[in-house]
Design a protein around this motif. Sequence first.
Motif, mmCIF file in Angstrom:
data_model
loop_
_atom_site.group_PDB
_atom_site.id
_atom_site.type_symbol
_atom_site.label_atom_id
_atom_site.label_comp_id
_atom_site.label_asym_id
_atom_site.label_seq_id
_atom_site.Cartn_x
_atom_site.Cartn_y
_atom_site.Cartn_z
ATOM 1 N N GLU A 215 19.254 -31.710 15.044
ATOM 2 C CA GLU A 215 20.703 -31.717 14.841
ATOM 3 C C GLU A 215 21.388 -30.553 15.559
ATOM 4 N N LEU A 216 20.697 -29.408 15.583
ATOM 5 C CA LEU A 216 21.264 -28.215 16.223
ATOM 6 C C LEU A 216 20.975 -28.160 17.721
ATOM 7 N N LYS A 217 20.133 -29.127 18.187
ATOM 8 C CA LYS A 217 19.681 -29.121 19.586
ATOM 9 C C LYS A 217 19.067 -27.767 19.944
ATOM 10 N N ASP A 218 18.272 -27.259 19.015
ATOM 11 C CA ASP A 218 17.655 -25.935 19.169
ATOM 12 C C ASP A 218 16.141 -26.073 19.015
ATOM 13 N N TYR A 219 15.478 -26.485 20.094
ATOM 14 C CA TYR A 219 14.034 -26.705 20.008
ATOM 15 C C TYR A 219 13.437 -26.766 21.415
ATOM 16 N N ASP A 220 12.139 -26.527 21.459
ATOM 17 C CA ASP A 220 11.360 -26.767 22.669
ATOM 18 C C ASP A 220 10.763 -28.176 22.524
ATOM 19 N N PRO A 221 11.075 -29.116 23.427
ATOM 20 C CA PRO A 221 10.665 -30.513 23.236
ATOM 21 C C PRO A 221 9.167 -30.702 23.010
ATOM 22 N N ILE A 222 8.361 -29.984 23.772
ATOM 23 C CA ILE A 222 6.911 -30.164 23.653
ATOM 24 C C ILE A 222 6.419 -29.644 22.303
ATOM 25 N N GLU A 223 6.876 -28.454 21.926
ATOM 26 C CA GLU A 223 6.448 -27.904 20.634
ATOM 27 C C GLU A 223 6.968 -28.754 19.476
ATOM 28 N N TRP A 224 8.202 -29.232 19.612
ATOM 29 C CA TRP A 224 8.764 -30.096 18.567
ATOM 30 C C TRP A 224 7.917 -31.356 18.406
ATOM 31 N N ALA A 225 7.565 -31.971 19.519
ATOM 32 C CA ALA A 225 6.756 -33.198 19.483
ATOM 33 C C ALA A 225 5.391 -32.945 18.846
ATOM 34 N N LEU A 226 4.777 -31.825 19.217
ATOM 35 C CA LEU A 226 3.463 -31.510 18.645
ATOM 36 C C LEU A 226 3.568 -31.260 17.148
ATOM 37 N N ASN A 227 4.596 -30.529 16.725
ATOM 38 C CA ASN A 227 4.775 -30.255 15.293
ATOM 39 C C ASN A 227 5.026 -31.542 14.509
ATOM 40 N N SER A 228 5.785 -32.456 15.087
ATOM 41 C CA SER A 228 6.050 -33.738 14.434
ATOM 42 C C SER A 228 4.763 -34.542 14.291
ATOM 43 N N ALA A 229 3.968 -34.592 15.350
ATOM 44 C CA ALA A 229 2.697 -35.335 15.296
ATOM 45 C C ALA A 229 1.726 -34.698 14.311
ATOM 46 N N SER A 251 7.433 -38.065 18.024
ATOM 47 C CA SER A 251 6.728 -37.183 18.971
ATOM 48 C C SER A 251 6.563 -37.873 20.324
ATOM 49 N N SER A 252 6.261 -39.178 20.322
ATOM 50 C CA SER A 252 6.128 -39.920 21.584
ATOM 51 C C SER A 252 7.470 -40.014 22.308
ATOM 52 N N PHE A 253 8.517 -40.284 21.543
ATOM 53 C CA PHE A 253 9.871 -40.346 22.106
ATOM 54 C C PHE A 253 10.226 -39.028 22.798
ATOM 55 N N MET A 254 9.966 -37.936 22.112
ATOM 56 C CA MET A 254 10.331 -36.614 22.626
ATOM 57 C C MET A 254 9.541 -36.288 23.901
ATOM 58 N N ILE A 255 8.239 -36.575 23.880
ATOM 59 C CA ILE A 255 7.387 -36.294 25.039
ATOM 60 C C ILE A 255 7.807 -37.137 26.233
ATOM 61 N N ALA A 256 8.078 -38.417 25.997
ATOM 62 C CA ALA A 256 8.467 -39.318 27.095
ATOM 63 C C ALA A 256 9.782 -38.859 27.732
ATOM 64 N N ASN A 257 10.751 -38.504 26.897
ATOM 65 C CA ASN A 257 12.047 -38.037 27.416
ATOM 66 C C ASN A 257 11.896 -36.738 28.193
ATOM 67 N N TYR A 258 11.054 -35.836 27.656
ATOM 68 C CA TYR A 258 10.884 -34.547 28.331
ATOM 69 C C TYR A 258 10.174 -34.739 29.674
ATOM 70 N N ALA A 259 9.181 -35.634 29.723
ATOM 71 C CA ALA A 259 8.463 -35.899 30.977
ATOM 72 C C ALA A 259 9.426 -36.417 32.042
ATOM 73 N N ALA A 260 10.371 -37.283 31.627
ATOM 74 C CA ALA A 260 11.367 -37.806 32.568
ATOM 75 C C ALA A 260 12.322 -36.691 33.027
ATOM 76 N N ASP A 261 12.737 -35.846 32.077
ATOM 77 C CA ASP A 261 13.657 -34.748 32.412
ATOM 78 C C ASP A 261 12.994 -33.719 33.323
ATOM 79 N N LEU A 262 11.705 -33.521 33.117
ATOM 80 C CA LEU A 262 10.979 -32.492 33.870
ATOM 81 C C LEU A 262 10.996 -32.768 35.369
ATOM 82 N N GLU A 263 10.958 -34.049 35.726
ATOM 83 C CA GLU A 263 10.963 -34.419 37.146
ATOM 84 C C GLU A 263 12.267 -34.013 37.836
ATOM 85 N N GLN A 264 13.341 -33.964 37.053
ATOM 86 C CA GLN A 264 14.656 -33.642 37.620
ATOM 87 C C GLN A 264 14.962 -32.145 37.607
#
Length: 578
Positions: A215-229, A251-264
Amino acid sequence: MIVKEKLSDFKELFEQAQKLIEDVKADSYEPYKNHYQAREILEILEKEIEKAICQLENDQKEDKLILQAILGYVQKDIGKISMFVDETNVAESYFEKSLQLLEPEKHDTKTILCYVDVLNQFGILFSKLSDVEKSKKYLLNAEEAVNEFKELSKDPLTIFDIFGTEDEIEKGKGNESLEKIITLTYFYLAQVYGQLGDLETSAKYCHLTLKRQLELKDYDPIEWALNSATLSQFYFGKNMLKQSRHLLAASSFMIANYAADLEQKEMSEDQRAAENERLKHRTADIDLCFSKYCIYILKTSIQRLLQEEEEDSTSLALFQLNDSCEKFPLELDFYERQVTDTYILTFDDAKITFLNAQSYLNKAKEYYSLENEASQYARIIQDYASLYKHLAFFEDDASTQAKLHKRRADQLEAVKKELNPTFYMNICRELIFELGLTYSDMLDIKCDKLKFEEVNPYALNKINTLCHKSIEKFQEFINTYKDKKTNEIPKTLDIDDYQAIACAHFNLGRLFYKIITPDKRMQLEWTQKSLNDYKIFIDYCEQYKEVAERMKGEKGVTQSMIELLPHKIKKLMDEISQ
C-alpha cells in the motif's frame, strides 16, 4: 517564538550528522569512523538545545515543546548510533532519556513520530539482548500509541517540518513517515512473536507488514516476493491452503513484474549481472516454496484419506481450520490457477499436482546444481523422490506402484553416489534411510501381490532381493553413527538420532522376518536376527523414554514379536534336530 536563526543552526548540525551516517563507507581500519563523528556532532547539538531550553521563559510553552521534540530526535539518534557500534548500555540510556522527554506529550503532532521510533528502537535493542518479552512490550506500546494518535485525526510533523515554518511543512510527509514507522513496528513484532514461539501471531504481523508495504509502495520487489513465499509455508502447515496459495501467487506476480521492469532499467553491466543473479537465486527459492506446497497437499491428502478409512473423527478435526484469506490488492487470478487449493481424492488430480511440483523443482534445479550447491541439490532430489512416493499411493495398479517407487529409489541412489559422506554426512544419512524405506515399500507391494498370484521362484527371488536391499541400507545407516575405533554407537547423540537408529532396528527386525527360504537353518538364522534387532529397539525405548513416547505403535508391535519369535525359534530348532 524561537529565534529562526537558532533553529537554522540546529538544523544545520542535525543534517550534518545525518549526512555522515548515510554516507558511511566501509573502512577495515575504522569501520565506525563516520558514526562516531556523527555522534560527536549530535552530542554538541544536544547540549546546545538543552542550553536553549533553560533560557526560555515560563510562558514560552510552544517554543519549549519544539525544542524538546528536536532534542528527543537527537537523543534517539545518539542511541541508534550507540546501538549500531555495539555500545548497548549507552544506547539504552539515550533511548530512555528520549522516551522520558517525549512521554508527557506523546500524542502531539511534533513528538509522535520520534516517540514511536524510540519504542521501536527499544524493541530492537532488547531483542538483541535476548530479552524478547521486554522487546514485545515496547513494540506493543508503539502500536498502541499510533492507534491512539490516529483517533485524534491530526497530521504528524517530521523533524524537518519542526525545523521550518508553517509554510515550509511538507503536506502528507508526516503521515507517510508514521505509516512507515508503524509498518516497521509490525515487522519487528512478527520477529518477536516468532522468537516466542507464537507462530500464528507472528504470521499475522508478517502478512500485515507485506500488505502495508504494498500500500505504501515501500518495498524491494525481490525481498517482498521471497517473504511472501516464505510466509506461505506457515499457512499451508496450518492447512490454510487458500491463504498459502494467495501468498505464493503474490510472490510469482511480484517476481514476474520485476523481471520485466529490470530489462528496462538503466544500470551498468556489473549492476545488471548482480541483479540478475539475485533474481535467479530468489526465483529458485520461490519455486521451491511452490513445490513444498504441492508436496504438502499430496501428503496431507493421503493422511486425510487414511484417517477417513479409520473413521477417526478426532484426527479429522485437524483439517477443519478456518481459512479466511485477507487478500493483497494485486491481480493474482492467473497465478492462483496454477495450483490447487483443495485436497486430492483421485489419481488424475494427484498427477496434476505431481507434475506441477515436478515443474517447480526442475526450475529450481537450474539454479541449485550439484556442482555449485550440492546440499540444496540433494534436498531437491529428496523432494522428487517424495513426489513419486505420494503419487504411488493414488495408483491402483500394483506394477505401476512398484515402478514409481523404483524411480524414487533411482533418484536417491544417483545423488547418494555423488555426495562425499565426509562433507555431507547428515544428508547421506537421510538418503540412506529413505532408500531403506523405499525398498521396504517396494517389498510390501510385492508381498501383497503374491497373496493373489501363484507362487513362483521369480517372485520369491524378487521379494528376497528387496529384503536384502532394504536391510543393507538400514545397516549402512546405523554404521554411519558408529565410532570407528570402538565400533559402538556414541552416548552423546541427540534424541532424534537415537530415535532414527531405533527405527532402523525396528525395520531390520521386520525385514529379517520377511525373508523367504525353504532352508530351515537359514530360516532360523533370519528369525534370530529379527529377534535381536527387535530387542535392540526395545533397549533404546527403555534407555530413552522420549523415543518410547514417540514410537508407541512400533513398541507395541515389537513387544508382540518378542513374545512370538522365541516360540518360532524353538520350533525351527526342533524341526532341524529331527
